[in-house]
Design an enzyme around this catalytic site. Sequence first.
Site, PDB file in Angstrom:
ATOM      1  N   CYS A  93      12.332 -18.085 -36.187  1.00  0.00           N
ATOM      2  CA  CYS A  93      12.739 -18.593 -35.025  1.00  0.00           C
ATOM      3  C   CYS A  93      12.657 -17.820 -33.586  1.00  0.00           C
ATOM      4  O   CYS A  93      11.593 -18.037 -32.819  1.00  0.00           O
ATOM      5  CB  CYS A  93      14.337 -18.711 -35.455  1.00  0.00           C
ATOM      6  SG  CYS A  93      15.379 -19.771 -34.527  1.00  0.00           S
ATOM      7  N   GLU A 136      14.589 -22.212 -40.976  1.00  0.00           N
ATOM      8  CA  GLU A 136      15.353 -20.829 -41.084  1.00  0.00           C
ATOM      9  C   GLU A 136      16.736 -21.533 -41.482  1.00  0.00           C
ATOM     10  O   GLU A 136      17.120 -22.558 -41.438  1.00  0.00           O
ATOM     11  CB  GLU A 136      15.680 -20.415 -39.532  1.00  0.00           C
ATOM     12  CG  GLU A 136      16.779 -19.281 -39.456  1.00  0.00           C
ATOM     13  CD  GLU A 136      16.794 -18.924 -38.117  1.00  0.00           C
ATOM     14  OE1 GLU A 136      16.761 -20.024 -37.177  1.00  0.00           O
ATOM     15  OE2 GLU A 136      17.250 -17.602 -37.823  1.00  0.00           O
ATOM     16  N   LYS A 171      13.931 -11.137 -40.470  1.00  0.00           N
ATOM     17  CA  LYS A 171      13.722 -11.404 -39.270  1.00  0.00           C
ATOM     18  C   LYS A 171      13.854 -10.101 -38.136  1.00  0.00           C
ATOM     19  O   LYS A 171      14.842  -9.267 -38.361  1.00  0.00           O
ATOM     20  CB  LYS A 171      14.810 -12.412 -38.818  1.00  0.00           C
ATOM     21  CG  LYS A 171      14.591 -13.073 -37.213  1.00  0.00           C
ATOM     22  CD  LYS A 171      15.963 -13.980 -37.283  1.00  0.00           C
ATOM     23  CE  LYS A 171      15.850 -14.660 -35.993  1.00  0.00           C
ATOM     24  NZ  LYS A 171      17.147 -15.830 -35.654  1.00  0.00           N
TER      25      LYS A 171
END
Length: 311
Positions: free
Chosen positions: A185, A69, A143
């Site tokens: 993440c 990321e 995300k």
Amino acid sequence: MCHHLNLSLTRRLVSQYRFLSSYVSRRKMTLAAAGQFCATASMAENLASVKSLIHKSVDMGAKALFLPEASDYVARSPAETVSLAKSIEQSEFVLGIQEELRNLDGPLDVSVGIHESVENEDRCKNVLLWINSRGEITQRYQKLHLFDVNLKHGPILMESKSVQPGQEVLKPFDTCLGRVGYAICYDVRFPEHALRLRTLGADIITYPSAFTVRTGQAHWELLGRARAVDTQTYVIMPAQVGAHDPEGKRRSWGHAMIIDPWGTVLAQCPDTDSLPRICVADIDLELVTKVRTDMPLWQQRRGVGVYGYDV
Ligand SMILES: O=C(O)CNC(=O)[C@H](CS)NC(=O)CCC(=O)C(=O)O
């Protein structure tokens, strides 16, 4: 007598070896690499690190490299995060990777996490791109779950100050390794997301990350292995590592790893320094099938009638 015995033993061993080696070599396995490095606020520096990881991956025979990321930069404040963001077409970081892939000897695909600017908005997007060996961007995921946490003993981070959340799961897509599902993440803490990716056909899920040291120590491997076992997929966890600024105000946990669908950690990077590193492992789609056949979780799920929702 003794001579006879040895001869037949030798014959047996030789035939056993032949059987085993033909069995092993018949299985199609493709090598994947998970990258680990320490991004700073300098895109040029980070591009140099990523190029070195691209070359290491090709040298080792990997067919795809999974990068962390925020590989383009890790900024020192939310305001800086937003101000450094570029559109994908204008990012010298992304253009640099595309050009590098086009000029390589061996074919390599790259998965890379970056920031994407949004015109006339005060927040950027945290996205993950798939760039194929011809340098074309073929997939983009934004995300979904943002890291807004306030832990008593740290860290305090408010990702939503600088980032807009995504609105949809990206359908897993075909690659040279198998079908890849995308998440980033903090998404690793939401099993529903992983279960959905599996339902949509993922063989592999990647969680490119910049995990904090405190949460990483407690949860990183646990979460990665849990998602691998929940979904019976390979889990590839590229990671940022070490201090991102000279004062060491922001540090990441590292421990990039590749986990198989049975939950075994196949490969892992050390956190003894912040050098750019890769760890590699074979992706074996027959193992995915075997784990799922032996334990058919997806035929055994009870779904909306029992849980209130389907995955
Ligand atoms: O800020 C950037 O530029 C890149 N993004 C990140 O580093 C993000 C948001 S702050 N980090 C995480 O999601 C860590 C999750 C985590 O550590 C946990 O779930 O425990």
